[in-house]
Enzyme design. Structure first.
Site, PDB file in Angstrom:
ATOM      1  N   LEU A  82       1.167  -1.250   0.193  1.00 46.99           N
ATOM      2  CA  LEU A  82      -0.632   0.268  -0.061  1.00 46.99           C
ATOM      3  C   LEU A  82       0.558   1.207   0.032  1.00 46.99           C
ATOM      4  CD1 LEU A  82      -2.248  -0.816   2.222  1.00 46.99           C
ATOM      5  CD2 LEU A  82      -2.779  -0.954  -0.159  1.00 46.99           C
ATOM      6  N   GLY A  83       2.258   0.689   0.532  1.00 45.49           N
ATOM      7  CA  GLY A  83       2.840   2.548   0.503  1.00 45.49           C
ATOM      8  C   GLY A  83       4.348   1.820   1.187  1.00 45.49           C
ATOM      9  N   GLY A  84       5.221   2.895   1.436  1.00 47.32           N
ATOM     10  CA  GLY A  84       6.127   2.558   1.810  1.00 47.32           C
ATOM     11  C   GLY A  84       7.299   3.812   2.799  1.00 47.32           C
ATOM     12  N   GLY A  85       7.806   3.980   3.789  1.00 47.72           N
ATOM     13  CA  GLY A  85       8.005   5.044   4.384  1.00 47.72           C
ATOM     14  C   GLY A  85      10.095   4.907   4.390  1.00 47.72           C
ATOM     15  N   PHE A 133      10.547   3.861   7.556  1.00 51.55           N
ATOM     16  CA  PHE A 133      10.503   3.346   8.679  1.00 51.55           C
ATOM     17  C   PHE A 133       9.972   1.859   8.203  1.00 51.55           C
ATOM     18  CE2 PHE A 133       7.647   6.420   9.165  1.00 51.55           C
ATOM     19  CZ  PHE A 133       7.115   5.728   9.120  1.00 51.55           C
ATOM     20  N   GLY A 134       9.404   1.455   6.538  1.00 50.55           N
ATOM     21  CA  GLY A 134       9.417   0.048   6.813  1.00 50.55           C
ATOM     22  C   GLY A 134       7.776   0.690   5.611  1.00 50.55           C
ATOM     23  N   SER A 135       7.341  -0.857   5.497  1.00 47.53           N
ATOM     24  CA  SER A 135       6.252  -0.755   4.138  1.00 47.53           C
ATOM     25  C   SER A 135       4.998  -1.306   4.911  1.00 47.53           C
ATOM     26  CB  SER A 135       7.328  -2.260   2.570  1.00 47.53           C
ATOM     27  OG  SER A 135       7.926  -1.446   2.558  1.00 47.53           O
ATOM     28  N   VAL A 136       3.949  -0.742   4.205  1.00 51.66           N
ATOM     29  CA  VAL A 136       2.772  -0.969   4.612  1.00 51.66           C
ATOM     30  C   VAL A 136       1.873  -2.202   3.005  1.00 51.66           C
ATOM     31  CG1 VAL A 136       0.298  -0.219   5.162  1.00 51.66           C
ATOM     32  CG2 VAL A 136       2.565   1.372   5.670  1.00 51.66           C
ATOM     33  N   ASP A 193       6.183  13.601  12.628  1.00 53.89           N
ATOM     34  CA  ASP A 193       5.861  13.984  11.370  1.00 53.89           C
ATOM     35  C   ASP A 193       4.506  14.665  10.419  1.00 53.89           C
ATOM     36  OD1 ASP A 193       8.083  13.472   8.803  1.00 53.89           O
ATOM     37  OD2 ASP A 193       6.619  11.113   9.452  1.00 53.89           O
TER      38      ASP A 193
END
Ligand SMILES: *[C@@H]1O[C@H](CO)[C@@H](O)[C@H](O)[C@H]1NC(C)=O
Ligand SMILES: *[C@@H]1O[C@H](CO)[C@@H](O)[C@H](O)[C@H]1NC(C)=O
Ligand SMILES: *[C@@H]1O[C@H](CO)[C@@H](O)[C@H](O)[C@H]1NC(C)=O
Ligand SMILES: *[C@@H]1O[C@H](CO)[C@@H](O)[C@H](O)[C@H]1NC(C)=O
Ligand SMILES: *[C@@H]1O[C@H](CO)[C@@H](O)[C@H](O)[C@H]1NC(C)=O
Ligand SMILES: *[C@@H]1O[C@H](CO)[C@@H](O)[C@H](O)[C@H]1NC(C)=O
Ligand SMILES: *[C@@H]1O[C@H](CO)[C@@H](O)[C@H](O)[C@H]1NC(C)=O
Length: 800
Positions: free
Chosen positions: A512-515, A517-520, A629
């Site tokens: 679904l997404g990433g950032g 610190f990790g991925s969703v 954030d």
């Protein structure tokens, strides 16, 4: 074949063994067809049963002589009464009770031998032709046998400690009937206890102790939720709905359980905590998914007078104060601690008659690291510790004093709600004891006792920590047996097995997404329930800390915060499980060329919602949380575009590493407050700054950092600067996203722009708090024109 036959016979045999008196289960009592012994009514949907029960007291080394008529979940083998009729008038051994409808049409419990009546519905029946039916919702109804709408009495009108789905808590304003939850006296005695949860006639919910002390209030219903208890809303998933009604005839609060196969217990327990538990078929036990207050010590007077409640929440939570012993060990063991502890040695007789108070032979014992009870009397006149202790000694009813930052405080009479803090902070409480009860060392030198107690406490804390770890391990194993499908509708925090999450996310296939610190990933619990599973890459935190943080974040609930459902912590794997947000994040709608353009009304509602969520994080919950954030990517939208702030626990969970990660990630013109960049300590005002930047983007529909604004090194088109200029010239309309084609409420646009301008002030002291922001946006207070921040001026090399 023969084997099958044997099995069938065995099963039949077992059935007969278990239910000897069982003909076909019925849900109705009729005149001449009552209930006795172990026979029972079963609701037509088999969910509820009614009959006589006796709580098991074997584990308490105590023979329980009390039998009650009650309702419980038919399929839950662990007896859990949901309602009891005769809590105040139990049937006492060896009497064998019968349930019957008597001549006047009332339902009664009577002594099977003498026929004397022990309990009755005492309703004004207009016909003697009545029946009692156990309905599918667990309500026992006494009604006319010919007309099912003609109801004379129902158990939902007299709730005990369980809040049935579909039942009402509140007032019938016409008859004056007040339906409220009342805790039970102890773990086996169904008599009413000291805690009640009720709506007042004005519609505000209250938790009350001993009919007099108001412990907590839900605040007013604001149309969507109780202002001080936003967790009671439902609707965020399809599993429960809460409903509040306030009209001329009645005011009440109820909840609806959509999945009738789920077995949910919603209870005010004997210790004054409200809990929601779900029955797990797999583990054949209750799993508590919600608790309020979370800490047992937060429940009012939960340990009784002259006790110390241990905030670590580990066994034993309640202990007698030094010099005191448990008043009634049996009651205490059964969970009824209203009598708390009593003095081992009575105080010397006070001589108050001659007014001289010369008999000052009592001594004080110092308890360290205490959270003081708040019913103190302040003694302004006493200006030293010695004065303070003399003031206390001088009054016979004085039982303790404390001398600290707030001056001299004394307590009279029963001392309740004294708590031992777990964080090493706290104050010293001096409790008054007969001289012989105070250790000699303590009398001579109060410092010595201080140190001794501190060392003792930390050694004990270490022991408790180890114990705590062991309990965690045990729980972990046990949780592992619960299945994903069973946890739908949870309101608390759960542990997941990695394999289950792997399966739910189809091996982490739908990203679904990433950032940073990790991925969703998207996960599926069942056809109707979707999850968002975040896999943390860089979190090298200790397991215990990770869990502790997660569980503190997990209990924070607000309609504008994404709900953390659970987590997984196995080996190096760290995963967080959230509710899934079908409308993705705000940036998708603002910046990406999607076919739907958010209209102004939605944008304004989103702005207010985010402000409310942040205000709650900053001030509403126990420990203030700074998000650190805030950006459109972290503002998710549910099915009805209600904004939910995501990742609010990340700063807390990941600590400094995380803060570092986002600082290095960003350019200077972003969402970061100047103090971030200068390395100064951050406060909640960094969120205010970022929020202001997001407001600009909500208005413009473009990123503040968008290249369109920065042609040829000319930064004067930078959107926040344009806003500053146009606020002054009054040309607000031209600021609004062109995609809205001029359809926007310009009053609201101006308000949003002014708020944004104040939020991005250079000095954190010039920025409003999020609570103020909410008020400004709602138009409850007015705002002056914001000055142009120096930083912006600097960027553009001078004049705006
Ligand atoms: C009881 O349930 C059955 C189906 O399980 C239904 O056919 C019957 O009508 C129900 N009886 C009543 C009185 O609701
Ligand atoms: C149970 O209670 C009896 C009498 O009250 C006592 O003698 C016995 O030791 C107790 N047993 C346990 C296991 O506590
Ligand atoms: C029953 O009727 C009597 C007399 O009319 C009245 O005083 C009483 O309050 C009624 N009781 C209930 C439970 O309605
Ligand atoms: C059944 O009882 C209700 C409530 O008392 C009443 O309004 C209704 O008229 C009754 N119906 C019949 C058919 O008697
Ligand atoms: C709730 O259930 C309905 C129908 O069962 C479904 O259409 C809807 O999408 C569900 N909503 C959510 C938020 O799951
Ligand atoms: C509850 O209040 C009553 C009177 O208001 C008082 O007599 C009683 O002691 C109180 N109960 C406890 C456990 O303090
Ligand atoms: C002791 O304190 C109580 C509570 O403040 C007060 O009512 C009482 O008069 C005091 N007694 C004396 C002798 O000062």
């Amino acid at each position: 074949m023969a084997l099958l036959h044997v099995v069938v016979l065995l099963v039949l045999g077992l059935l007969f063994l278990h239910a000897p008196s069982c003909s076909v289960a019925t849900d109705t009592v009729t005149p001449g067809n009552g209930l006795a012994g172990s026979s029972r009514l079963v609701s037509n949907n088999s969910k509820f049963a009614l009959g006589f029960f006796k709580m098991d007291s074997k584990s308490f080394n105590y023979t329980n002589p009390y039998t009650y008529l009650g309702i419980w979940f038919n399929k839950v083998p662990k007896l859990t009464p949901l309602w009891s009729a005769n809590g105040e008038s139990p049937v006492i051994d060896p009497t064998s009770p019968e349930l019957a409808i008597v001549g006047d049409g009332n339902l009664v419990i009577m002594d099977g031998a003498t026929r004397s009546i022990i309990w009755s519905t005492r309703a004004n029946t207009t016909t003697t032709d009545t029946i009692a039916v156990l309905q599918n919702d667990g309500n026992l109804v006494l009604r006319s046998s010919s007309n099912s709408s003609n109801i004379f009495w129902q158990s939902f009108d007299y709730p005990t400690d369980n809040f049935f789905a579909g039942a009402k808590i509140g007032w019938d304003k016409v008859t004056g009937l007040n339906r409220r939850l009342v805790s039970r006296k102890n773990l086996i005695d169904q008599a009413p206890g000291l805690y009640t949860a009720e709506l007042q006639r004005n519609g505000v919910g209250h938790l009350v102790w001993n009919s007099t002390v108001e412990i907590e209030s839900t605040g007013e219903w604001n149309g969507q939720y109780f202002s001080a208890a936003p967790e009671l809303i439902g609707n965020s998933d399809n599993l429960t709905t809460f409903r509040y009604v306030n009209n001329d005839r009645e005011v009440y609060f109820t909840w609806i359980l959509h999945d009738q196969t789920m077995i949910v217990l919603s209870q005010l327990d004997v210790f004054g905590q409200g809990l929601v538990s779900i029955w797990m078929d797999e583990s054949q036990d209750w799993v508590t998914i919600y608790k309020q207050p979370v800490l047992q010590c937060d429940a009012y007077a939960t340990c009784g007078p002259f006790t110390v409640c241990n905030e670590k929440n580990e066994d034993p939570v309640c202990n007698c104060m030094k010099g005191f012993s448990i008043s009634s060990p049996r009651d205490w063991e059964l969970g009824n601690r209203r009598d708390g502890c009593t003095r081992n040695t009575p105080l010397r007789r006070c001589r108050i008659d001659d007014g001289s108070n010369t008999d000052l032979t009592d001594k004080f014992y110092a308890v360290q690291q205490v959270r003081l009870p708040n019913d103190a009397m302040k003694m302004q006149a006493a200006t030293s510790e010695d004065d303070c202790s003399q003031v206390c000694l001088g009054n016979c009813s004085c039982t303790a004093y404390s001398y600290g930052k707030g001056g001299c405080s004394v307590w009279h009479g029963k001392l309740t709600n004294v708590r031992q803090r777990s964080d090493g902070n706290g104050e010293i409480l001096h409790i008054r004891l007969a001289a012989t009860e105070v250790p000699r060392a303590a009398r001579k030198n109060s410092n010595a006792i201080g140190i001794g107690a501190a060392i003792g406490a930390s050694a004990a804390a270490f022991g408790l920590m180890i114990l705590g770890l062991m309990i965690w391990r045990r729980k972990e194993k046990w949780f592992a047996r619960t299945q994903l499908g069973d946890i739908q509708g949870s309101i608390g925090i759960l542990t997941f097995r990695y394999v289950d999450l792997e399966r739910a996310t189809k091996k982490f296939s739908e990203k679904l997404g990433g950032g940073s610190f990790g991925s969703v990933f998207k996960g599926y619990l069942s056809d109707s329930f979707t999850l968002a599973v975040k896999r943390l890459d860089g979190a090298k935190q200790g397991e215990k800390q990770f869990r502790a943080e997660v569980s503190s974040v997990g209990i924070i609930q607000h309609i504008n915060l994404v709900k953390l459902i659970g987590f997984c912590c196995e080996g190096v794997q760290r995963l967080l499980v959230y509710e899934y947000m079908p409308n993705h994040s705000l940036d998708v709608h603002l910046f990406k060329a999607s076919d739907t353009v958010l209209d102004w009304n939605l944008r304004f509602q989103i702005a207010i919602g985010v402000a409310r969520g942040l205000a709650y994080l900053h001030t509403g919950c126990r420990d203030c949380i700074i998000h650190c954030d805030i950006k459109p990517e972290n503002i998710l939208l549910d099915a009805s575009f209600v904004p939910k702030i995501a990742d609010f626990g990340m700063a807390k969970i990941l600590g400094r590493e995380f803060s570092h990660a986002i600082t290095t990630m960003r350019g200077t013109i972003g969402y970061l407050a100047p103090e971030w960049i200068s390395g100064a300590p951050v406060t909640s005002k960094v969120d205010v700054y970022s929020y202001g930047m997001v407001l600009f983007e909500i208005v413009s529909g473009r990123r503040n950092s968008s290249q369109e604004y920065f042609n040829d090194g000319d930064y004067s088109a930078f959107f926040p600067l344009q806003v500053a200029r146009k606020l002054l010239s009054g040309d607000i309309g031209s600021l609004v996203d062109a995609n809205l084609h001029g359809i926007a409420n310009l009053d609201e646009v101006e308000r949003v722009c002014r708020v944004a301008g104040w939020c991005i002030q250079d000095s954190e002291f010039d920025r409003p708090t999020m609570t103020e922001v909410v008020q400004f946006l709602e138009g409850l207070s007015e705002l002056d024109m914001p000055p142009v921040p120096r930083l912006l001026k600097a960027i553009t090399g001078g004049s705006p």
